[in-house]
Enzyme design. Structure first.
Site, PDB file in Angstrom:
ATOM      1  N   LEU A  35      -5.989   5.078   2.925  1.00 22.09           N
ATOM      2  CA  LEU A  35      -4.677   5.674   2.700  1.00 22.09           C
ATOM      3  C   LEU A  35      -3.694   5.180   3.758  1.00 22.09           C
ATOM      4  O   LEU A  35      -4.053   5.004   4.926  1.00 22.09           O
ATOM      5  CB  LEU A  35      -4.753   7.195   2.762  1.00 22.09           C
ATOM      6  CG  LEU A  35      -5.763   7.887   1.827  1.00 22.09           C
ATOM      7  CD1 LEU A  35      -5.599   9.397   1.919  1.00 22.09           C
ATOM      8  CD2 LEU A  35      -5.607   7.427   0.392  1.00 22.09           C
ATOM      9  N   ARG A  68     -10.027   2.994  -1.283  1.00 25.09           N
ATOM     10  CA  ARG A  68      -8.846   2.450  -0.611  1.00 25.09           C
ATOM     11  C   ARG A  68      -8.534   3.265   0.629  1.00 25.09           C
ATOM     12  O   ARG A  68      -8.748   4.478   0.638  1.00 25.09           O
ATOM     13  CB  ARG A  68      -7.626   2.499  -1.525  1.00 25.09           C
ATOM     14  CG  ARG A  68      -7.709   1.499  -2.618  1.00 25.09           C
ATOM     15  CD  ARG A  68      -6.457   1.430  -3.427  1.00 25.09           C
ATOM     16  NE  ARG A  68      -6.683   0.487  -4.498  1.00 25.09           N
ATOM     17  CZ  ARG A  68      -6.545  -0.820  -4.381  1.00 25.09           C
ATOM     18  NH1 ARG A  68      -6.114  -1.344  -3.254  1.00 25.09           N
ATOM     19  NH2 ARG A  68      -6.825  -1.629  -5.385  1.00 25.09           N
ATOM     20  N   ASP A 107     -12.851   6.893   8.436  1.00 27.47           N
ATOM     21  CA  ASP A 107     -13.915   7.900   8.565  1.00 27.47           C
ATOM     22  C   ASP A 107     -13.920   8.544   9.954  1.00 27.47           C
ATOM     23  O   ASP A 107     -14.982   8.798  10.537  1.00 27.47           O
ATOM     24  CB  ASP A 107     -15.291   7.254   8.278  1.00 27.47           C
ATOM     25  CG  ASP A 107     -15.342   6.624   6.899  1.00 27.47           C
ATOM     26  OD1 ASP A 107     -14.814   7.219   5.951  1.00 27.47           O
ATOM     27  OD2 ASP A 107     -15.917   5.522   6.770  1.00 27.47           O
ATOM     28  N   ARG A 165       0.825  -1.212   0.000  1.00 28.93           N
ATOM     29  CA  ARG A 165       0.000   0.000   0.000  1.00 28.93           C
ATOM     30  C   ARG A 165       0.863   1.268   0.000  1.00 28.93           C
ATOM     31  O   ARG A 165       0.571   2.247  -0.666  1.00 28.93           O
ATOM     32  CB  ARG A 165      -0.887  -0.038   1.249  1.00 28.93           C
ATOM     33  CG  ARG A 165      -1.970   0.987   1.306  1.00 28.93           C
ATOM     34  CD  ARG A 165      -3.054   0.534   2.237  1.00 28.93           C
ATOM     35  NE  ARG A 165      -2.570   0.301   3.578  1.00 28.93           N
ATOM     36  CZ  ARG A 165      -3.052   0.903   4.669  1.00 28.93           C
ATOM     37  NH1 ARG A 165      -4.031   1.769   4.559  1.00 28.93           N
ATOM     38  NH2 ARG A 165      -2.579   0.622   5.860  1.00 28.93           N
ATOM     39  N   HIS A 186     -18.543  11.123   3.463  1.00 25.35           N
ATOM     40  CA  HIS A 186     -19.064   9.828   3.902  1.00 25.35           C
ATOM     41  C   HIS A 186     -20.594   9.916   3.964  1.00 25.35           C
ATOM     42  O   HIS A 186     -21.138  10.904   4.469  1.00 25.35           O
ATOM     43  CB  HIS A 186     -18.491   9.492   5.291  1.00 25.35           C
ATOM     44  CG  HIS A 186     -18.932   8.151   5.771  1.00 25.35           C
ATOM     45  ND1 HIS A 186     -18.436   6.977   5.249  1.00 25.35           N
ATOM     46  CD2 HIS A 186     -19.858   7.793   6.699  1.00 25.35           C
ATOM     47  CE1 HIS A 186     -19.021   5.956   5.843  1.00 25.35           C
ATOM     48  NE2 HIS A 186     -19.887   6.421   6.725  1.00 25.35           N
TER      49      HIS A 186
HETATM   50  C1  GRF Z   1     -20.574   8.609  -2.036  1.00 28.19           C
HETATM   51  O1  GRF Z   1     -21.716   8.036  -1.468  1.00 28.19           O
HETATM   52  C2  GRF Z   1     -19.631   9.056  -0.957  1.00 28.19           C
HETATM   53  O2  GRF Z   1     -20.284   9.464   0.200  1.00 28.19           O
HETATM   54  C3  GRF Z   1     -18.815   7.824  -0.687  1.00 28.19           C
HETATM   55  O3  GRF Z   1     -18.657   7.219  -1.953  1.00 28.19           O
HETATM   56  C4  GRF Z   1     -19.743   7.588  -2.794  1.00 28.19           C
HETATM   57  C5  GRF Z   1     -19.136   8.172  -4.035  1.00 28.19           C
HETATM   58  O4  GRF Z   1     -20.087   8.467  -5.002  1.00 28.19           O
HETATM   59  N1  GRF Z   1     -17.560   8.135  -0.059  1.00 28.19           N
HETATM   60  P1  GRF Z   1     -19.663   9.166  -6.360  1.00 28.19           P
HETATM   61  O5  GRF Z   1     -18.581   8.290  -6.992  1.00 28.19           O
HETATM   62  O6  GRF Z   1     -19.159  10.514  -6.044  1.00 28.19           O
HETATM   63  O7  GRF Z   1     -20.917   9.186  -7.177  1.00 28.19           O
END
Ligand code: GRF
Length: 216
Positions: free
Chosen positions: A109, A107, A161, A81, A125
């Site tokens: 980080l 992924r 997160d 990674r 998120h």
């Molecule tokens: C979203 O739901 C975001 O919250 C999460 O991944 C998804 C990405 O969606 N981290 P997109 O590729 O921007 O449509």
């Protein structure tokens, strides 16, 4: 009128333009919302590169339509990674990136990456953190019968997160909501708050103290 100043920054009507690097693994609807906010002049910044670990990520196609430099980085070509992240960082440095935006990047980080861009990496998120971190946040929300869920933009730290929260937006969860319908509802709000958070960063209005982000 645009005036070039020494270094990488461009000043437009006294605004400092930040260089943004986006990492995305899939659809790219948040990327699209960010591109539109830049085009509308809401974000004083420019996306210098969009990188993906998936060659067919729609995010790469969307970026190409706007003539943004795109790179596919194949994880299999690296021994771990950290080496993979080092390749990404090399490109981010070449492009003189000020802010790294994770937009559906699947992924985690490495600590090496986090240290290289401390407090300069954002993620979105699809839940009101600290509730429902990790995968399938909307499914977790439905499964737990919550009445309110939403989305969170946060700085990225070494946990999952778990970094300091920048902005959140709540949505109501109705009795007949499914994982899919809740995802749709939340996504609409994501497209509002992610560009807003980037705008605040570009205006140097975010200040982190401990776990708290203050908006100046
Ligand atoms: C979203 O739901 C975001 O919250 C999460 O991944 C998804 C990405 O969606 N981290 P997109 O590729 O921007 O449509």
């Amino acid at each position: 009128m645009t005036t070039l100043v020494p270094g990488t920054k461009v000043v437009i009507k006294e605004k400092i333009m930040i260089n943004i690097g986006v990492l995305a693994s899939g659809r790219g609807t948040n990327l699209q919302a960010i591109i539109e906010a830049i085009e509308d002049g809401k974000i004083a910044g420019e996306i210098k590169v969009v990188m993906s670990d998936h060659p067919k990520a729609c995010a790469l196609k969307s970026a190409q339509q706007y003539l943004i430099d795109t790179r596919y980085i194949d994880f299999k070509e690296f021994k771990n990674r950290e080496d993979f992240d080092k390749e990404i960082i090399k490109i981010l440095k070449e492009k003189k990136i000020d802010l790294v935006v994770l937009a559906g990047y699947m992924r985690i980080l490495s600590p090496y990456f986090i240290r290289a861009y401390q407090n300069k990496i954002m993620n979105i998120h699809p839940a009101l953190l600290p509730s429902f971190p990790g995968l399938h946040a909307q499914k977790q929300a439905i499964g737990n019968g919550v009445k309110i869920s939403g989305c969170t933009v946060h700085f990225v730290d070494e946990g999952v997160d778990s970094g300091p929260i920048i902005l959140q937006k709540a949505v109501e969860v109705s009795d007949d909501d499914t994982e899919e319908s809740l995802t749709e509802k939340i996504l609409k709000e994501e497209h509002q708050i992610y560009p807003q958070a980037i705008q605040l960063f570009s205006e140097s209005r975010l200040m982190i103290k401990g776990r708290k982000v203050f908006i100046k």
